[in-house]
Write an enzyme that holds these catalytic residues in place. Sequence first.
Site, mmCIF file in Angstrom:
data_model
loop_
_atom_site.group_PDB
_atom_site.id
_atom_site.type_symbol
_atom_site.label_atom_id
_atom_site.label_comp_id
_atom_site.label_asym_id
_atom_site.label_seq_id
_atom_site.Cartn_x
_atom_site.Cartn_y
_atom_site.Cartn_z
ATOM 1 N N GLU A 1 41.117 29.526 46.148
ATOM 2 C CA GLU A 1 40.344 30.739 46.428
ATOM 3 C C GLU A 1 38.847 30.477 46.669
ATOM 4 O OE1 GLU A 1 40.143 33.633 43.259
ATOM 5 O OE2 GLU A 1 40.245 35.257 44.713
ATOM 6 N N LYS B 1 37.648 46.836 28.726
ATOM 7 C CA LYS B 1 36.741 45.703 28.477
ATOM 8 C C LYS B 1 36.212 45.238 29.824
ATOM 9 C CE LYS B 1 36.959 41.306 28.534
ATOM 10 N NZ LYS B 1 35.597 40.981 29.002
ATOM 11 N N GLU C 1 32.115 40.439 30.651
ATOM 12 C CA GLU C 1 30.996 40.312 29.710
ATOM 13 C C GLU C 1 29.665 40.095 30.412
ATOM 14 O OE1 GLU C 1 33.739 38.599 30.076
ATOM 15 O OE2 GLU C 1 33.614 36.538 29.354
ATOM 16 N N CYS D 1 37.910 39.510 46.315
ATOM 17 C CA CYS D 1 39.290 39.013 46.239
ATOM 18 C C CYS D 1 39.950 39.019 47.609
ATOM 19 C CB CYS D 1 40.086 39.852 45.265
ATOM 20 S SG CYS D 1 40.039 41.606 45.643
ATOM 21 N N GLU E 1 46.026 42.421 39.146
ATOM 22 C CA GLU E 1 45.381 42.274 40.457
ATOM 23 C C GLU E 1 44.662 40.942 40.425
ATOM 24 O OE1 GLU E 1 45.618 44.216 42.991
ATOM 25 O OE2 GLU E 1 46.471 46.012 42.096
ATOM 26 N N GLY F 1 45.202 35.686 34.479
ATOM 27 C CA GLY F 1 46.364 36.577 34.641
ATOM 28 C C GLY F 1 47.606 35.996 33.992
ATOM 29 N N GLY G 1 41.397 40.054 37.858
ATOM 30 C CA GLY G 1 40.627 38.833 37.619
ATOM 31 C C GLY G 1 41.346 37.640 38.200
ATOM 32 N N GLY G 2 41.044 36.469 37.673
ATOM 33 C CA GLY G 2 41.569 35.230 38.241
ATOM 34 C C GLY G 2 43.026 34.986 37.855
ATOM 35 N N ILE G 3 43.664 34.148 38.631
ATOM 36 C CA ILE G 3 45.104 33.902 38.474
ATOM 37 C C ILE G 3 45.413 33.212 37.136
ATOM 38 C CG2 ILE G 3 45.248 31.632 39.614
ATOM 39 C CD1 ILE G 3 47.554 32.775 41.265
ATOM 40 N N GLU G 4 44.558 32.269 36.720
ATOM 41 C CA GLU G 4 44.842 31.550 35.471
ATOM 42 C C GLU G 4 44.735 32.503 34.275
ATOM 43 O OE1 GLU G 4 46.355 28.761 35.345
ATOM 44 O OE2 GLU G 4 46.181 28.649 37.521
HETATM 45 P P1 NAD Z 1 38.297 36.114 35.128
HETATM 46 O O1 NAD Z 1 39.769 35.994 35.164
HETATM 47 O O2 NAD Z 1 37.501 34.966 34.683
HETATM 48 O O3 NAD Z 1 37.857 37.328 34.195
HETATM 49 C C1 NAD Z 1 38.281 38.653 34.424
HETATM 50 C C2 NAD Z 1 38.249 39.404 33.116
HETATM 51 O O4 NAD Z 1 39.207 38.829 32.232
HETATM 52 C C3 NAD Z 1 36.904 39.360 32.394
HETATM 53 O O5 NAD Z 1 36.646 40.621 31.821
HETATM 54 C C4 NAD Z 1 37.156 38.312 31.318
HETATM 55 O O6 NAD Z 1 36.337 38.471 30.175
HETATM 56 C C5 NAD Z 1 38.606 38.575 30.980
HETATM 57 N N1 NAD Z 1 39.313 37.462 30.343
HETATM 58 C C6 NAD Z 1 39.041 36.139 30.428
HETATM 59 N N2 NAD Z 1 39.911 35.434 29.674
HETATM 60 C C7 NAD Z 1 40.757 36.315 29.106
HETATM 61 C C8 NAD Z 1 41.867 36.203 28.217
HETATM 62 N N3 NAD Z 1 42.310 35.034 27.788
HETATM 63 N N4 NAD Z 1 42.508 37.335 27.843
HETATM 64 C C9 NAD Z 1 42.108 38.533 28.293
HETATM 65 N N5 NAD Z 1 41.044 38.706 29.112
HETATM 66 C C10 NAD Z 1 40.382 37.614 29.532
HETATM 67 O O7 NAD Z 1 37.876 36.605 36.595
HETATM 68 P P2 NAD Z 1 36.401 36.804 37.145
HETATM 69 O O8 NAD Z 1 35.831 35.440 37.368
HETATM 70 O O9 NAD Z 1 35.682 37.795 36.320
HETATM 71 O O10 NAD Z 1 36.702 37.517 38.568
HETATM 72 C C11 NAD Z 1 37.000 36.820 39.711
HETATM 73 C C12 NAD Z 1 38.495 36.864 39.981
HETATM 74 O O11 NAD Z 1 38.936 38.216 40.064
HETATM 75 C C13 NAD Z 1 38.855 36.250 41.325
HETATM 76 O O12 NAD Z 1 39.966 35.412 41.176
HETATM 77 C C14 NAD Z 1 39.211 37.458 42.185
HETATM 78 O O13 NAD Z 1 40.075 37.195 43.241
HETATM 79 C C15 NAD Z 1 39.794 38.388 41.188
HETATM 80 N N6 NAD Z 1 39.755 39.775 41.692
HETATM 81 C C16 NAD Z 1 40.916 40.334 42.177
HETATM 82 C C17 NAD Z 1 40.892 41.629 42.695
HETATM 83 C C18 NAD Z 1 42.139 42.275 43.259
HETATM 84 O O14 NAD Z 1 42.092 43.462 43.544
HETATM 85 N N7 NAD Z 1 43.241 41.568 43.409
HETATM 86 C C19 NAD Z 1 39.698 42.339 42.706
HETATM 87 C C20 NAD Z 1 38.551 41.743 42.202
HETATM 88 C C21 NAD Z 1 38.596 40.447 41.698
#
Ligand code: NAD
Length: 492
Positions: free
Chosen positions: A388, A178, A181, A287, A253, A236, A231-234
């Site tokens: 961040e 996925k 979006e 990130c 990650e 995660g 993605g983001g910590i919350e």
């Molecule tokens: P995000 O957490 O908002 O979204 C990431 C993904 O998770 C999207 O596809 C989103 O649709 C999905 N998602 C959202 N809510 C969900 C849920 N409840 N259940 C399952 N999936 C869900 O993050 P973002 O704003 O797209 O990306 C930015 C973040 O990603 C930053 O915090 C950045 O540090 C992190 N990031 C980390 C790395 C790394 O290698 N550590 C690399 C790139 C980005």
Amino acid sequence: MDVNIQMQHYINGKWTGADSENTRDIINPFNQEVIATVPEGDEKEAKEAIAAARATFDKGVWATTPAAERGEIVRKIAELIQRDKEELAYLESLDTGKTMEESRGDMDDIAGVFRYYADIADKDGGEMIDSPVPNSISQVVREPVGVCGQITPWNYPLLQASWKLAPALAAGNTLVMKPSEITPLTTLKVFELMEEAGVPAGVANLVLGSGATVGAELSTSDDVDLISFTGGIETGKKIMQAASSNVKKLALELGGKNPNVIFADADFDTAVDQALNGVFFHAGQICSAGTRLIVEESIHDKFVEALVERVKNFKLGSGFDEDTQMGPLISAEHLAKVEKYVQKGIEEGATVAIGGKRPEDPELQNGFFFLPTIFTDCTTDMSVVQEEGFGPVITVEKFTTEEEAMKLANDSIYGLSGGVWTNDIAKAQRCAAKMRMGTVWINEFNLYFPHAPWGGFKQSGIGRELGKPGLEEYTETKHIFQNLNPEPINWF
Ligand code: NAD
């Protein structure tokens, strides 16, 4: 260049969803124009894709394909990415606003990731280990985990996808991806390329849609064995909770607030240039951006002055203009978040040395631009130093001793990456050993290789992508013991 790709889900080897009533417009962050309209899937499509991946895995179609053969298909994907590099780079810049130069670099890196996992697909077939029982065989083998749910962010849409797709395929898993979006275009294109390369139907599935629906289904489904999330910590944390339903394997990650420590004995001009490059390419939406500068007091004022001078000449604009150094932020929502973050920094007492607001240039008013920003007079307790932010914002702190620098660098809930700039080799190594981060760069910043593992200490994540550990994430380890004696061994 036209956008000429499939705009559908890819489930069990079929493109589907073109007639869907639920759709989502994909927006160009440079001018807010609609560049594509894609179907918006939900739990229904996610369930279908998971069922296809489950049935395909359970049939053993891909897992029993010899690893070398899987590797050749993964290599073919790399070749096709290289063949279509220009189109992929165009789609990535259109969708994210980043410069074409950067997107082209991403595509080379992505092809490199597929090539790396093609090379090692058949190199870790297991081992014989010493058995305490005479006349017996003790083997350790690696097998694919099963069905993998893969969820990616918007900042490096295809790069992050490649770190998941290539090792999962090389190791013999099936998967449902996925993408974010808001940035699905290059992932759609690569699924076309994976089909062309000969990945069998049902092995790699793609569902478009939001995190709350498709993402949540992938995280909770009992038919998914592993969830890999960037993605983001919350988000995660939510996924971690959801994944506990069937004790899924978990690879996370997450974010970073990465310190970049500049000692007075560093090569001054290089450190200034790289301190900026470490943050402002892709407008700080990285990130591993080195947004937390920690500078030795004796050079602090001169260093800040040099940063500000260079930033004054920074060219913001379209990712398609050759002289653009920094594009827009990804969305109106994200721009508002960055503005709020900067505002809080000002309220907490940090000084804006440059930037701190949206640009006034009339040509940039339709895009989600924010000026490159440098905060001075920062202290470790400020939210701009600890959070961040994910925008083009640098905070600068001072230190006088190496010990103090390391204390500041480690004062964070994150532990993704960090940098040290010094010409003293022993000091560099001492610092690298003390920094609690998954990657430490010495006289460098933001450099990645397919063979070097990537991931975070502390709340920056769980597990590693890239390198051999990135393949191991997608395998289960099995011990097989065979007694060659006529009688069972009676331990009791
Ligand atoms: P995000 O957490 O908002 O979204 C990431 C993904 O998770 C999207 O596809 C989103 O649709 C999905 N998602 C959202 N809510 C969900 C849920 N409840 N259940 C399952 N999936 C869900 O993050 P973002 O704003 O797209 O990306 C930015 C973040 O990603 C930053 O915090 C950045 O540090 C992190 N990031 C980390 C790395 C790394 O290698 N550590 C690399 C790139 C980005």
